[in-house]
Write a protein that holds these residues in place. Structure first.
Motif, PDB file in Angstrom:
ATOM      1  N   PHE A   1       0.826  -1.206   0.000  1.00  0.00           N
ATOM      2  CA  PHE A   1       0.000   0.000   0.000  1.00  0.00           C
ATOM      3  C   PHE A   1       0.862   1.259   0.000  1.00  0.00           C
ATOM      4  CE2 PHE A   1      -3.654  -2.643   0.962  1.00  0.00           C
ATOM      5  CZ  PHE A   1      -4.717  -1.899   0.497  1.00  0.00           C
TER       6      PHE A   1
ATOM      7  N   LEU B   1      -7.104   3.608  -0.669  1.00  0.00           N
ATOM      8  CA  LEU B   1      -5.840   4.345  -0.634  1.00  0.00           C
ATOM      9  C   LEU B   1      -6.091   5.785  -1.041  1.00  0.00           C
ATOM     10  CD1 LEU B   1      -2.709   4.301  -0.365  1.00  0.00           C
ATOM     11  CD2 LEU B   1      -2.633   3.823  -2.816  1.00  0.00           C
TER      12      LEU B   1
ATOM     13  N   ILE C   1      -5.008   4.510   4.389  1.00  0.00           N
ATOM     14  CA  ILE C   1      -4.715   3.267   3.688  1.00  0.00           C
ATOM     15  C   ILE C   1      -5.435   2.135   4.406  1.00  0.00           C
ATOM     16  CG2 ILE C   1      -2.493   3.977   2.735  1.00  0.00           C
ATOM     17  CD1 ILE C   1      -1.108   2.412   4.895  1.00  0.00           C
TER      18      ILE C   1
ATOM     19  N   ARG D   1       1.031   4.282  -2.775  1.00  0.00           N
ATOM     20  CA  ARG D   1       0.909   5.705  -2.440  1.00  0.00           C
ATOM     21  C   ARG D   1       2.094   6.490  -3.007  1.00  0.00           C
ATOM     22  NH1 ARG D   1       0.269   7.554   3.735  1.00  0.00           N
ATOM     23  NH2 ARG D   1      -1.946   7.290   3.305  1.00  0.00           N
TER      24      ARG D   1
END
Length: 589
Positions: A456, A499, A504, A460
């Motif tokens: 994750f 996200l 997240i 990002r």
């Protein structure tokens, strides 16, 4: 691992262990190195999977390795938290609907808020010369900025400049700003105000204005003269003056200046009221074709917040849509429009830990909560029976819902559907990204949370487009599907619940995979044979369910209606949604 301990068949070699741990900390410090860890991990762990007992697979059950993963997880949190809001965020934070931007000594825009982007058409990196005002006034702004930069006058100055597009005046308040590090900057706050959605309605209700009068107030706040407004609206100057007189009477103000001040005050109060709400209004908002959709909010019996969306026709035939672990809660704009035209009401849960839906406590069953939450949402919508459409491994939840509530569901349409993974070979066939996470959940579940969290954080950092291209790189059909403009908007917008810049969903993602999906749930599937129509729509380029695995599903569950597409992968719903709607239209009400 203790060197004195004898090596067994499910331990990493000393060299593999050291290299994997090195890569682990590399990723904790820089998520962009995630794929290197993936490759090293696969090289080291794959031979161990081949030796392990599939029924009891917990590999690398070593407290030292687990400790490294735990520390790395803590490091990645610290690295992310250390990225505090920068100077631009701090400087621009007080300006909500007021257009504001920041200039450096080269007259380059270093930061701009959303109102400035919308009203002034500026972006980060723009030059002052791109500001749509009279050239002579641009020179005046430049001179004022230089004066402020060098501290030769007061810290602030106010300029009245001429806008080019509508030939009205704009007031700029310039203020010198000192940053934590680096040279000073100049903040420019403009009288160009971003008009909030729905604010005309607030003015109409508050002061009994007509729609035309509310529009006139907006134009006055935007610094338009009476003659400007008359031209814009195709009315005479006398008509606009009469409307202004009526507005002054209704608002009990005595001048246009006082009226504008009142409107701005009401705007501030409206914004403060929205900000102060315990449960803020959340909107799923696309950037091109998608219509904005308000999230609906419930409170669960255990006190959690639970959100969901309704797409299509809000009063139409209900359809439950399960949006995959990536939280793809929006459909392409054409699909949502078609659903509305066909009278379909698409109900999309935002599951625990995604978006604003609170995460289930660790001691509670995540899977049980997903089922209970979904039924609460359907009850809130007054739904007695409906079909289920799922994506990817959310077919698991489709079967669980139908098994637990057999009278509530009329069919299951699984797009890119997954059935129980009962063979080690079925993990080995997956593409490497899917195998890394899903085989990790099966064989090293105690290490999975870090793997998911790092993934994750990678998404990002590199952006969703780059991440999707990496995850689906071996599926040309999925990459091509993703790059379709409407699909791209739907996935980018919908996945905000998984996200975003301030959220997240790695905890929810991990728990969904660890609780139930990796067990043998074939009994739940067989229990629905002859009781529920089940249609699987699968693509031959699916990185999760490649062709050989799909053939095994067809052999073991031959009563399911399989519909195979050569030109699709896991994102088959986004490519062939018209076929899904066609199937839905044939189901009994």
């Amino acid at each position: 691992m203790d060197p004195s301990r004898a090596q067994n068949k499910t331990d990493l070699s000393e060299a593999d262990r050291n290299e994997a741990i090195d890569r682990l900390y590399d990723v904790a410090l820089d998520p962009e190195r995630f794929e290197t860890l993936l490759d090293v991990w696969e090289s080291a762990v794959r031979p161990l999977r081949a030796q392990a007992n599939f029924a009891a697979p917990r590999l690398l059950d070593d407290p030292i390795i687990a400790g490294h993963f735990k520390r790395a997880s803590e490091f990645i949190d610290r690295v992310d938290l250390s990225q505090a809001p920068n100077d631009m965020d701090t400087i621009l934070a007080p300006f909500g609907q007021v257009s504001a931007f920041v200039l450096d000594a080269t007259l380059t825009v270093k930061g701009v808020n959303s109102a400035g982007i919308e009203r002034l058409l500026l972006n980060k990196g723009s030059k002052l010369s791109e500001l749509a005002v009279h050239p002579d006034d641009l020179d005046a702004i430049g001179r004022a900025v230089s004066t402020l930069m060098h501290g030769k006058a007061h810290d602030t100055t106010v300029l009245r400049v001429r806008a080019l597009q509508q030939a009205h005046f704009v007031v700029l308040r310039l203020q010198r700003c000192l940053t934590v590090a680096g040279p000073p900057l100049v903040l420019a706050a403009s009288s160009e105000v971003g008009w909030p959605d729905g604010f005309n309605d607030i003015l109409r209700r508050a002061f009994s204005l007509t729609g035309a009068e509310a529009d006139v107030v907006q134009s006055l706040v935007e610094c338009c003269s009476v003659s400007d407004i008359a031209k814009q609206r195709g009315r005479s100057v006398d008509t606009i003056r009469a409307q202004v007189k009526s507005i002054l009477s209704k608002t009990e103000t005595h001048s246009q200046v006082e009226l504008v001040r009142l409107a701005l005050s009401v705007m501030d109060m409206a914004n403060l009221t929205m900000d102060a709400q315990v449960e803020p209004r959340m909107v799923s908002k696309g950037y091109d074709s998608l219509e904005s959709r308000d999230y609906q909010t419930l409170t669960t019996p255990d006190g959690r917040r639970l959100d969901y969306l309704v797409l299509g026709d809000p009063k139409g035939q209900p359809i439950l849509f399960l949006p995959l672990n990536y939280g793809l809660v929006r459909w392409p704009a054409s699909a949502e429009a078609e659903a509305s035209q066909k009278g379909l009401r698409i109900i999309v849960p935002v599951r625990s830990g995604y978006g604003k839906s609170d995460l289930v406590p660790k001691k509670a069953s995540y899977g049980d909560a997903v089922i209970a939450d979904t039924m609460q949402i359907l009850d809130d919508q007054g739904v007695k029976t409906c079909p289920i459409v799922s994506m990817g491994n959310d077919s698991y939840y489709g079967f669980q819902l139908a098994r637990h509530y057999p009278d509530s569901f009329t069919a299951l349409i699984a797009c890119g559907g997954v059935l129980p993974i009962t063979l080690r070979e079925q993990y080995e066939r997956m593409d490497k990204w899917h195998r890394f996470i899903l085989a990790g959940a099966k064989y090293t579940p105690h290490l999975l949370p870090f793997m998911v969290k790092a993934g994750f954080f990678l998404a990002r950092k590199i952006g969703k487009r780059s991440f999707i291209h990496a995850v689906y790189g071996d599926s040309p059909a999925d990459v091509a599907t993703f790059e379709h403009p409407e699909v791209f908007e739907a996935i980018i917008t919908g996945s905000e619940v998984a996200l975003s810049t301030n959220h997240i969903a790695h905890d929810g993602f991990s728990r969904a995979i660890l609780e139930g999906q990796n067990d043998d749930w074939s009994a739940d599937v067989h229990a629905l044979k002859g009781r529920l129509p089940v249609i699987f729509m699968n693509g031959m380029q699916d990185p999760h369910v490649p062709p050989e695995t799909l053939r095994e599903f067809q052999r073991d569950y031959d009563w399911i209606d399989y519909r195979i597409y050569e030109d699709a992968g896991q994102l088959i719903f986004f490519r062939h949604w018209p076929d899904v709607i066609k199937v839905l239209s044939t189901l009994p009400n």
